[in-house]
Design a protein around this motif. Structure first.
Motif, PDB file in Angstrom:
ATOM      1  N   PRO A   1      15.166   1.596   1.602  1.00 53.33           N
ATOM      2  CA  PRO A   1      15.014   1.907   0.279  1.00 53.33           C
ATOM      3  C   PRO A   1      13.479   2.739  -0.011  1.00 53.33           C
ATOM      4  N   LEU A   2      12.477   1.989   0.539  1.00 52.73           N
ATOM      5  CA  LEU A   2      11.243   2.664   0.196  1.00 52.73           C
ATOM      6  C   LEU A   2      10.969   3.993   0.999  1.00 52.73           C
ATOM      7  N   THR A   3      11.496   3.941   2.364  1.00 50.26           N
ATOM      8  CA  THR A   3      11.579   5.215   3.070  1.00 50.26           C
ATOM      9  C   THR A   3      12.120   6.358   2.365  1.00 50.26           C
ATOM     10  N   THR A   4      13.610   5.925   1.691  1.00 50.85           N
ATOM     11  CA  THR A   4      14.094   7.032   1.163  1.00 50.85           C
ATOM     12  C   THR A   4      13.516   7.351  -0.173  1.00 50.85           C
ATOM     13  N   GLY A   5      12.924   6.576  -0.897  1.00 51.85           N
ATOM     14  CA  GLY A   5      11.959   6.836  -2.032  1.00 51.85           C
ATOM     15  C   GLY A   5      11.012   7.723  -1.774  1.00 51.85           C
ATOM     16  N   VAL A   6      10.255   7.480  -0.800  1.00 45.35           N
ATOM     17  CA  VAL A   6       9.166   8.416  -0.225  1.00 45.35           C
ATOM     18  C   VAL A   6       9.573   9.728  -0.165  1.00 45.35           C
TER      19      VAL A   6
ATOM     20  N   ARG B   1       8.540   5.769   7.987  1.00 46.94           N
ATOM     21  CA  ARG B   1       9.740   6.038   8.799  1.00 46.94           C
ATOM     22  C   ARG B   1       9.426   5.017  10.274  1.00 46.94           C
ATOM     23  N   ARG B   2       8.159   5.032  10.551  1.00 43.92           N
ATOM     24  CA  ARG B   2       7.731   4.436  11.832  1.00 43.92           C
ATOM     25  C   ARG B   2       7.880   2.851  11.608  1.00 43.92           C
ATOM     26  N   VAL B   3       7.481   2.394  10.533  1.00 36.02           N
ATOM     27  CA  VAL B   3       7.566   1.032  10.375  1.00 36.02           C
ATOM     28  C   VAL B   3       8.594   0.331   9.873  1.00 36.02           C
ATOM     29  N   MET B   4       9.651   1.104   8.908  1.00 39.17           N
ATOM     30  CA  MET B   4      10.699   0.518   8.256  1.00 39.17           C
ATOM     31  C   MET B   4      11.764   1.226   8.700  1.00 39.17           C
ATOM     32  N   GLY B   5      11.815   2.355   9.244  1.00 44.51           N
ATOM     33  CA  GLY B   5      12.965   2.952   9.580  1.00 44.51           C
ATOM     34  C   GLY B   5      13.496   4.063   8.550  1.00 44.51           C
ATOM     35  N   GLY B   6      14.362   4.951   8.743  1.00 43.75           N
ATOM     36  CA  GLY B   6      14.732   5.818   7.709  1.00 43.75           C
ATOM     37  C   GLY B   6      15.673   5.381   6.702  1.00 43.75           C
ATOM     38  N   ALA B   7      16.493   4.255   7.002  1.00 39.71           N
ATOM     39  CA  ALA B   7      17.296   3.716   5.942  1.00 39.71           C
ATOM     40  C   ALA B   7      16.806   2.940   4.908  1.00 39.71           C
TER      41      ALA B   7
ATOM     42  N   ASP C   1       1.763  11.544   4.314  1.00 37.76           N
ATOM     43  CA  ASP C   1       1.254  10.382   5.080  1.00 37.76           C
ATOM     44  C   ASP C   1       1.804   8.871   5.112  1.00 37.76           C
ATOM     45  N   ALA C   2       2.355   8.718   3.687  1.00 40.29           N
ATOM     46  CA  ALA C   2       3.260   7.526   3.341  1.00 40.29           C
ATOM     47  C   ALA C   2       4.691   7.531   4.140  1.00 40.29           C
ATOM     48  N   ASN C   3       5.070   8.880   3.934  1.00 39.11           N
ATOM     49  CA  ASN C   3       6.299   9.052   4.888  1.00 39.11           C
ATOM     50  C   ASN C   3       6.392   8.839   6.132  1.00 39.11           C
ATOM     51  N   ARG C   4       5.340   9.264   6.996  1.00 36.90           N
ATOM     52  CA  ARG C   4       4.978   9.014   8.508  1.00 36.90           C
ATOM     53  C   ARG C   4       4.993   7.780   8.668  1.00 36.90           C
ATOM     54  N   ILE C   5       4.104   6.771   7.879  1.00 34.30           N
ATOM     55  CA  ILE C   5       4.229   5.513   8.123  1.00 34.30           C
ATOM     56  C   ILE C   5       5.606   4.573   8.020  1.00 34.30           C
TER      57      ILE C   5
ATOM     58  N   PRO D   1       0.751  -1.425  -0.038  1.00 33.06           N
ATOM     59  CA  PRO D   1      -0.090  -0.058   0.072  1.00 33.06           C
ATOM     60  C   PRO D   1       0.804   1.389   0.010  1.00 33.06           C
ATOM     61  N   LEU D   2       1.831   1.238   0.852  1.00 33.89           N
ATOM     62  CA  LEU D   2       2.751   2.479   0.598  1.00 33.89           C
ATOM     63  C   LEU D   2       3.395   2.755  -0.680  1.00 33.89           C
TER      64      LEU D   2
END
Length: 378
Positions: A350-355, A342-348, A336-340, A305-306
């Motif tokens: 690849p999906l978080t960095t892409g968002v 970071r909380r679930v996967m952490g800042g490092a 919204d996606a960035n907040r989730i 979903p992210l």
């Protein structure tokens, strides 16, 4: 990569290509074999044979190289830590350092690749020996690519090292053995995660050929096709990737229906292929139908979903026909996606960095639009 090319001339090989009698190195024909013997294979043949023959020898060598890369990449993050499995800083046998490529926080999640691999090997062997059933087998198999603490998939060079660990563990089994077949997929995903896309493609093509040859299920063939499509996209072969993703999505719809997790994953990948080719209206139309279903079935915190949110937002703000409201919706979606993430996967991750990157671009586009300036995306 695994041995899918001739050792002498590097041409692609059939699965039944001729081999060296002693060490099982493969060749196009006797001409290539004789040429390779004269160019130095004579000196290496016994060593390769003692190392378990060609595939095992190659897997062991690649594994050691991948572990060294992973340890170096994690060195700064792992200073002063100990392995949560063996409690040592250096592995007692291999003397390797620590790694961590997951969502664990604080002092959790540090480990040696060797310890992670041994843990996965033991857990899966126990399930096999005691006939614990498919569900338990699958759960334990996930230890080859999933952190047992935070339950997040490993990524990057750590996943690559574990891919080689998995392959070297099961490469000696018969071709039709299920663990060996799954190990090819783990290796291909690991290579892809570390951006070794050409090598990953070679493994995936060998995997697809092997599974067709051995009569695997439609479900499994669609999974390999999807992975092949993703690897083509990573190599810039976007039209080929789109064609394959469309076929996979259609196949999943027919096989499972629109609410099945595998169908939703296929929809995510298909949408990403459409968006990569800047077919924005088709991307948005598909995702508007599938995003609500994905959140309901998989949950807001799930990876796919992210990914859908990221893909949808990019299609919104990159579309040349986008309105100001479209760009605002893109920013809101990515926040919204960035907040989730970071909380679930952490800042490092690849999906978080892409968002993160998408959000920065969307905000810049919004500022420009509100100031009456044109926006050009590179």
């Amino acid at each position: 990569m695994i041995l899918t090319t001739c050792a002498a001339c590097a041409a692609p090989l059939a699965h039944d290509a001729p081999r060296c009698v002693r060490c099982k190195v493969r060749y196009c024909d006797s001409t290539c074999q004789h040429d390779h013997w004269r160019r130095g294979h004579k000196q290496m043949c016994k060593k390769i044979h003692r190392g378990g023959n060609a595939e095992q020898y190659n897997a062991d060598k690649k594994y050691k190289e991948a572990v060294a890369v992973a340890v170096e990449a994690c060195a700064e993050d792992t200073k002063g830590q100990t392995c949560y499995i063996c409690t040592q800083a250096l592995h007692w046998k291999t003397k390797e350092g620590l790694v961590r490529m997951c969502a664990c926080r604080g002092t959790a999640g540090f480990a040696h690749v060797s310890c992670l691999a041994e843990q996965a090997k033991i857990l899966f062997a126990e399930a096999e020996e005691n006939n614990l059933g498919v569900k338990v087998l699958n759960e334990r198999w996930r230890r080859w690519f999933t952190c047992s603490l935070c339950e997040q998939h490993y990524h990057g060079v750590v996943r690559c090292a574990l891919g080689w660990a998995c392959w070297k563990t099961y490469v000696g089994r018969p071709e039709a053995d299920e663990a060996r077949r799954m190990a090819m997929g783990v290796l291909a995903n690991g290579l892809s995660s570390a951006c070794h896309h050409e090598e990953s493609l070679s493994v995936r093509e060998a995997e697809f050929s092997m599974k067709r040859r051995n009569g695997t299920s439609e479900h499994n063939l669609l999974a390999v096709q999807s992975n092949l499509a993703r690897t083509h996209a990573q190599l810039g072969r976007l039209e080929e990737a789109l064609s394959m993703e469309r076929d996979v999505y259609s196949g999943r719809l027919k096989l499972h229906g629109k609410d099945h997790p595998q169908t939703l994953i296929a929809a995510t990948n298909y949408a990403a292929s459409l968006q990569a080719l800047e077919r924005f209206e088709e991307t948005k139309s598909l995702l508007r139908k599938t995003m609500p279903v994905s959140r309901r079935v998989l949950g807001d915190s799930n990876e796919f979903p992210l990914r859908m949110q990221l893909c949808y937002a990019v299609a919104l703000y990159k579309d040349p026909a986008a309105t100001l409201d479209d760009v605002r919706e893109a920013v809101t979606t990515l926040e919204d996606a960035n907040r989730i993430a970071r909380r679930v996967m952490g800042g490092a991750h690849p999906l978080t960095t892409g968002v993160d990157a998408g959000l920065r671009t969307a905000r810049a586009a919004l500022r420009a639009r509100e100031a009456g300036q044109s926006v050009v995306f590179t």
